[in-house]
Design a protein around this motif. Structure first.
Motif, short mmCIF file in Angstrom:
data_model
loop_
_atom_site.label_atom_id
_atom_site.label_comp_id
_atom_site.label_asym_id
_atom_site.label_seq_id
_atom_site.Cartn_x
_atom_site.Cartn_y
_atom_site.Cartn_z
N PHE A 135 0.81 -1.22 0.06
CA PHE A 135 0.04 0.16 0.18
C PHE A 135 0.85 1.12 -0.13
CE2 PHE A 135 -1.89 3.04 3.24
CZ PHE A 135 -2.60 3.74 2.39
N ILE A 136 0.60 2.27 -0.96
CA ILE A 136 1.28 3.32 -1.08
C ILE A 136 0.35 4.63 -0.60
CG2 ILE A 136 2.63 4.83 -2.42
CD1 ILE A 136 4.01 2.49 -2.08
N ARG A 137 0.62 5.28 0.38
CA ARG A 137 -0.12 6.36 0.86
C ARG A 137 0.43 7.69 0.20
NH1 ARG A 137 -3.76 7.22 4.99
NH2 ARG A 137 -3.13 5.65 6.22
N GLU A 138 -0.63 8.16 -0.70
CA GLU A 138 -0.51 9.29 -1.62
C GLU A 138 -0.82 10.54 -0.95
OE1 GLU A 138 -1.10 9.13 -5.96
OE2 GLU A 138 -2.58 7.64 -5.10
N SER A 139 0.07 11.81 -1.20
CA SER A 139 -0.48 12.92 -0.62
C SER A 139 -1.40 13.57 -1.41
CB SER A 139 0.81 13.67 -0.50
OG SER A 139 0.40 15.10 0.00
N PHE A 140 -2.55 14.18 -0.80
CA PHE A 140 -3.79 14.74 -1.45
C PHE A 140 -3.71 16.18 -0.58
CE2 PHE A 140 -4.72 10.12 -1.57
CZ PHE A 140 -4.54 10.15 -3.13
N GLN A 141 -2.55 16.63 -0.39
CA GLN A 141 -2.67 18.12 0.50
C GLN A 141 -3.00 19.23 -0.50
OE1 GLN A 141 0.87 18.56 2.33
NE2 GLN A 141 0.45 20.42 3.13
N ALA A 142 -3.96 19.88 0.23
CA ALA A 142 -4.34 21.31 -0.32
C ALA A 142 -3.98 22.30 0.77
CB ALA A 142 -6.06 21.31 -0.49
N GLY A 143 -3.61 23.43 -0.19
CA GLY A 143 -3.23 24.60 0.78
C GLY A 143 -1.74 24.42 0.77
N ASN A 144 -0.89 25.49 0.85
CA ASN A 144 0.53 25.30 1.00
C ASN A 144 1.16 26.53 1.76
OD1 ASN A 144 1.21 23.40 -0.97
ND2 ASN A 144 0.32 24.73 -2.54
N ASN A 145 2.06 26.19 2.65
CA ASN A 145 2.57 27.12 3.81
C ASN A 145 1.76 27.96 4.46
OD1 ASN A 145 5.17 26.10 3.10
ND2 ASN A 145 5.25 27.10 1.25
N PRO A 146 0.46 27.47 5.27
CA PRO A 146 -0.39 28.38 5.63
C PRO A 146 0.30 29.23 6.64
CG PRO A 146 -0.38 26.04 6.63
CD PRO A 146 0.55 25.84 5.45
N SER A 147 -0.39 30.38 6.77
CA SER A 147 0.17 31.41 7.68
C SER A 147 -0.45 31.27 9.08
CB SER A 147 -0.26 32.80 7.11
OG SER A 147 0.17 33.01 6.01
N PRO A 148 0.05 31.67 10.24
CA PRO A 148 -0.43 31.46 11.44
C PRO A 148 -1.76 32.04 11.43
CG PRO A 148 1.71 32.43 11.75
CD PRO A 148 1.23 32.43 10.14
N MET A 149 -2.80 31.34 12.14
CA MET A 149 -4.13 31.73 12.29
C MET A 149 -4.33 33.13 13.22
SD MET A 149 -5.36 27.93 13.37
CE MET A 149 -7.27 28.28 13.47
N GLU A 150 -5.46 33.85 12.53
CA GLU A 150 -5.58 35.07 13.24
C GLU A 150 -6.58 34.87 14.67
OE1 GLU A 150 -7.42 37.79 10.68
OE2 GLU A 150 -6.08 37.34 8.94
N ILE A 151 -6.21 35.65 15.50
CA ILE A 151 -6.63 35.21 16.89
C ILE A 151 -8.34 36.24 16.95
CG2 ILE A 151 -6.62 35.61 19.28
CD1 ILE A 151 -3.72 35.53 19.12
N GLU A 152 -8.32 37.26 16.32
CA GLU A 152 -9.39 38.12 16.33
C GLU A 152 -10.64 37.41 15.40
OE1 GLU A 152 -9.95 40.24 18.55
OE2 GLU A 152 -7.84 40.09 19.22
N GLY A 153 -11.83 37.25 15.73
CA GLY A 153 -12.77 36.71 15.24
C GLY A 153 -12.77 35.27 14.93
N LYS A 154 -14.01 34.57 14.83
CA LYS A 154 -14.13 33.28 14.52
C LYS A 154 -14.28 33.20 13.11
CE LYS A 154 -16.32 32.36 18.84
NZ LYS A 154 -17.68 31.83 19.72
N LYS A 155 -12.99 33.15 12.49
CA LYS A 155 -13.31 32.98 10.89
C LYS A 155 -12.65 31.68 10.33
CE LYS A 155 -10.08 34.73 8.54
NZ LYS A 155 -8.95 35.52 7.86
N TYR A 156 -12.42 30.82 11.09
CA TYR A 156 -12.00 29.47 10.78
C TYR A 156 -13.09 28.47 11.09
CZ TYR A 156 -7.89 31.70 10.63
OH TYR A 156 -6.48 32.80 10.27
N ARG A 157 -12.79 27.37 10.31
CA ARG A 157 -14.14 26.15 10.47
C ARG A 157 -13.44 24.71 10.13
NH1 ARG A 157 -19.43 24.67 10.79
NH2 ARG A 157 -19.97 27.17 11.21
N LEU A 158 -13.44 23.77 11.05
CA LEU A 158 -12.92 22.53 10.97
C LEU A 158 -13.82 21.50 10.56
CD1 LEU A 158 -10.45 22.24 14.11
CD2 LEU A 158 -9.72 21.76 11.41
N TYR A 159 -13.55 20.75 9.49
CA TYR A 159 -14.14 19.68 9.08
C TYR A 159 -13.62 18.23 9.51
CZ TYR A 159 -16.42 23.11 6.11
OH TYR A 159 -17.11 24.52 5.74
#
Length: 443
Positions: A135-159
């Protein structure tokens, strides 16, 4: 390296798998027609006689015609009570094994060959393998070199999806870092039959959420989320062609993907929690640092080490299409369990006296080992309870960080492997699976 192999099955792959079943059925139907047509009347007679004889006890106490009653039932066990009467209504069969036609020496190799070829084709459609069946686990990565998350405001969502170990480690990080109220989580449902692509669909969202977020991010399936987040990149009418994997971190305000790589998400969450504590005079942030400064390189090396032996090792056992590939992976899992148990003999946690991200990653693996990986993946090594130091470590984790008990529905998580990976469980039977509380108490 996330949940692609387990749950994400493309539409093309599903069609190919369907064709495999059709091919298998046609071959089997044709073979049975050619081989069974001449003696069909004889088969019916033999089956009838076989059923009649099977209803007669081997230890019938009726005296023989000669009056010899020396073979009384008192001298023999009542074996008839161990068996059940043949039901009047039962599934129809050809009666091949009882008729002796076609010869078993021809029938068994033929069925084995056809079944194996169809199974291997299905496995190759599901995940990638090398020429030796590894079995070969491939990479299906989306997004590159993400910046630090902003603290102010609830702008992010996790799935996140409950069955997925890569999602579980992220949810565990949210729990122990106390970020439940900072970052909304959409708990995905694994249902490849309803998903337009992949295996995840979104639950129905509360009405108050729909007013503040794009509808594509809270309804439909995970493929729709990917399509929406790539709307400015793809040509008009085009859809995202990569695999739609979870976990997924999205900037809900801009409608863009931050990253879908679990290691990056955990690092971003830990950095977010650390900076939030520094900027908040009141905050409820616990004294926890899952990725301490200066230990990043060692943590990454340790992550790679346990990934090769255990976390990916179990998947390599389950998706192997050759005995060689399985033997190699099984050896890694056995070694990993032994070394993990030895490591915890002198440490409270895997990296020392403090909890780190490595502990949460291994926690996501051990909670699936006993009732998913050891059975459906044939992952060796026995039960976690056989490793006293690992068992003590699990109890220590949930005792000192009780929020971890809410991070997984163990029955649903382990049961999903049996329900969704039909090529590894043709009968779709789900074995007994305890709750997380029951499992921990049994260690």
């Amino acid at each position: 390296m996330e949940c692609g192999p387990k749950h994400q099955i493309s539409v093309r792959s599903m069609m190919n798998l369907s064709n495999c079943f059709t091919l298998w059925f046609v071959i089997a139907r044709s073979a049975s027609g050619l081989l069974l047509k001449p003696p069909i009347a004889g088969i019916a007679t033999i089956k009838s006689e076989t059923n009649r004889l099977s209803r007669t006890s081997l230890f019938d106490s009726t005296p023989s015609p000669s009056g010899d009653s020396t073979r009384s039932t008192s001298s023999y066990p009542d074996s008839a009570s161990l068996y059940q009467a043949i039901p009047d209504k039962k599934p129809w069969t050809f009666g091949i094994l009882t008729s002796g036609f076609p010869p078993q020496q021809l029938l068994v190799p033929f069925v084995k060959f056809v079944t194996f070829q169809v199974w291997r084709l299905m496995m190759n459609e599901l995940v990638t393998h090398d020429e030796q069946g590894r079995f070969i686990r491939e990479s299906f990565q989306a997004g590159n070199n993400p910046s630090p998350m902003e603290i102010e405001g609830k702008k992010y969502r996790l799935y996140l999806g409950n069955p997925c170990p890569w999602c579980h480690r992220v949810k565990a990080a949210v729990a122990v870092l106390g970020l439940d109220e900072d970052i909304p989580i959409t708990m995905l449902i694994d249902d490849a039959e309803k998903a337009s692509k992949g295996g995840w669909i979104l639950p129905k969202s509360p009405l108050n959420v729909k007013d503040s977020i794009a509808p594509q991010l809270i309804s439909g399936d995970l493929a729709g989320v990917y399509n929406y987040c790539y709307r400015h990149v793809l040509p008009d009418g085009e859809r995202y062609r990569g695999r739609c994997t979870a976990p997924l971190l999205v900037d809900a305000q801009s409608g863009t993907i931050v990253t879908n790589e679990s290691n990056e998400i955990m690092a971003l969450l830990n950095d977010y929690a650390r900076r939030k504590k520094e900027h908040s005079a009141i905050g409820k942030m616990p004294e926890i640092d899952l990725r301490p400064a200066g230990l990043e390189e060692e943590l990454d090396k340790t992550t790679k080490y346990w990934f090769d032996l255990l976390w990916n090792g179990s998947y390599k056992c389950g998706f192997a299409t050759s005995q060689l590939a399985y033997n190699e992976a099984a050896s890694d899992v056995i070694r990993g369990l032994r070394e993990m148990n030895e490591c915890l003999a002198t440490r409270r946690f895997l990296m020392g006296d403090a909890l780190t991200e490595v502990d949460l990653k291994n926690f996501a693996w051990v909670t699936r080992h006993d009732y998913a990986y050891t059975v459906i993946f044939k992952s060796p090594g026995g039960r976690i309870a056989q490793y006293p130091n690992i068992a003590a470590w699990v109890k220590r984790l949930v005792l000192e960080y009780p929020n971890l008990m809410t991070t997984i529905d163990m029955k649903d998580a382990c049961g999903s492997y049996y329900r969704q990976l039909f090529m590894l469980n043709f009968g779709r039977i789900v074995p007994y699976i305890p709750s997380l509380e029951e499992w921990v108490s049994s260690l």
